[in-house]
Design a protein around this motif. Structure first.
Motif, PDB file in Angstrom:
ATOM      1  N   ASN A   8       2.550  -4.806   6.552  1.00  0.00           N
ATOM      2  CA  ASN A   8       1.802  -3.980   7.501  1.00  0.00           C
ATOM      3  C   ASN A   8       2.246  -4.206   8.937  1.00  0.00           C
TER       4      ASN A   8
ATOM      5  N   LYS B 194       3.587  -5.258  -5.939  1.00  0.00           N
ATOM      6  CA  LYS B 194       3.258  -4.732  -4.614  1.00  0.00           C
ATOM      7  C   LYS B 194       4.409  -3.903  -4.051  1.00  0.00           C
TER       8      LYS B 194
ATOM      9  N   THR C   1       2.071 -11.416   2.024  1.00  0.00           N
ATOM     10  CA  THR C   1       2.907 -10.230   1.870  1.00  0.00           C
ATOM     11  C   THR C   1       2.301  -8.993   2.524  1.00  0.00           C
ATOM     12  N   ASP C   2       1.017  -8.755   2.327  1.00  0.00           N
ATOM     13  CA  ASP C   2       0.394  -7.568   2.914  1.00  0.00           C
ATOM     14  C   ASP C   2       0.494  -7.600   4.432  1.00  0.00           C
TER      15      ASP C   2
END
Length: 226
Positions: free
Chosen positions: A103, A140, A98-99
């Motif tokens: 990003n 998140k 996910t990050d």
């Protein structure tokens, strides 16, 4: 909300084959299928999911995210969907990448649509672990102030009553906790309609994709920031 058409779930050999389909350890964040960069006031929607988003068994451009984008544009909504669907992915795999996916976006998503958990269930993973992973995912996006639409899943009957009770409660509970939109059972429109499902008895055909889009596009529109 029945899974009678998913006869493969009652066959241990086929279920084992599903477990080995694209293990998450072998997945790469590079699998994200990005579309053209957003122009002007286009809204970016991130579709984070498994084979139901990746377009398993279909031609390029025939996936649920691709057809959903077309349906939104037909309604006059300027939306560009980034397809982050990876076949065989679990909630753990989705959380892990996910990050990177977030990003990698040139523009902050206006909405994230999540379809994960089906492979957790097929592999018999603990509902507690599935819930923990989805909870972390939603946390998140809440921290990033990105609204979420959850496309829920139900446990197959052969998983047993106790498993189903724990698994089926995950999506409505997390939807309530984070104020996320919810489609209770994403595959509901395909139940007992074998003509809309591929030969594996689980993935939608092209016609099935259009039925899924038609049954969810209103909720996607509602979930988009005004």
């Amino acid at each position: 909300m029945k899974w009678k058409w998913l006869v493969m779930l009652a066959t241990p050999a086929l279920l084992a084959g599903c477990k080995n389909d694209a293990p998450v350890a072998e997945q790469s964040p590079v699998a994200v299928q990005t579309t053209a960069a957003p122009q002007g006031d286009e809204q970016v929607i991130l579709a984070l999911g498994d084979s139901l988003f990746a377009g398993y068994g279909l031609e390029p451009g025939q996936s649920y995210p691709a057809h959903l984008e077309a349906a939104l544009q037909t309604r006059g909504i300027k939306a560009r969907i980034v397809n982050a669907g990876v076949s065989g992915d679990t909630t753990a795999g989705g959380l892990q990448r996910t990050d990177f996916v977030l990003n990698d976006q040139a523009q902050k998503p206006a909405l994230v649509i999540i379809s994960l958990g089906g492979n957790d269930m097929l592999r018999g993973l603990s509902p507690a672990e599935t819930r923990k992973n989805l909870d972390a995912l939603l946390a998140k996006f809440a921290a990033a102030k990105v609204p979420v639409l959850l496309l829920g899943m139900l446990a197959a009957p052969n998983m047993g009553a106790d498993y189903a009770k724990a698994f089926n409660a995950i999506y409505p509970a997390l939807s309530k906790k984070y104020g996320a939109g919810l489609v209770p059972f994403f595959l509901q429109p395909l139940v007992e309609k074998p003509q809309l499902v591929q030969a594996d008895h689980i993935h939608p055909t092209l016609a099935g994709i259009d039925v899924l889009v038609g049954s969810t596009v209103d909720q996607v529109v509602k979930a988009l920031p005004k």
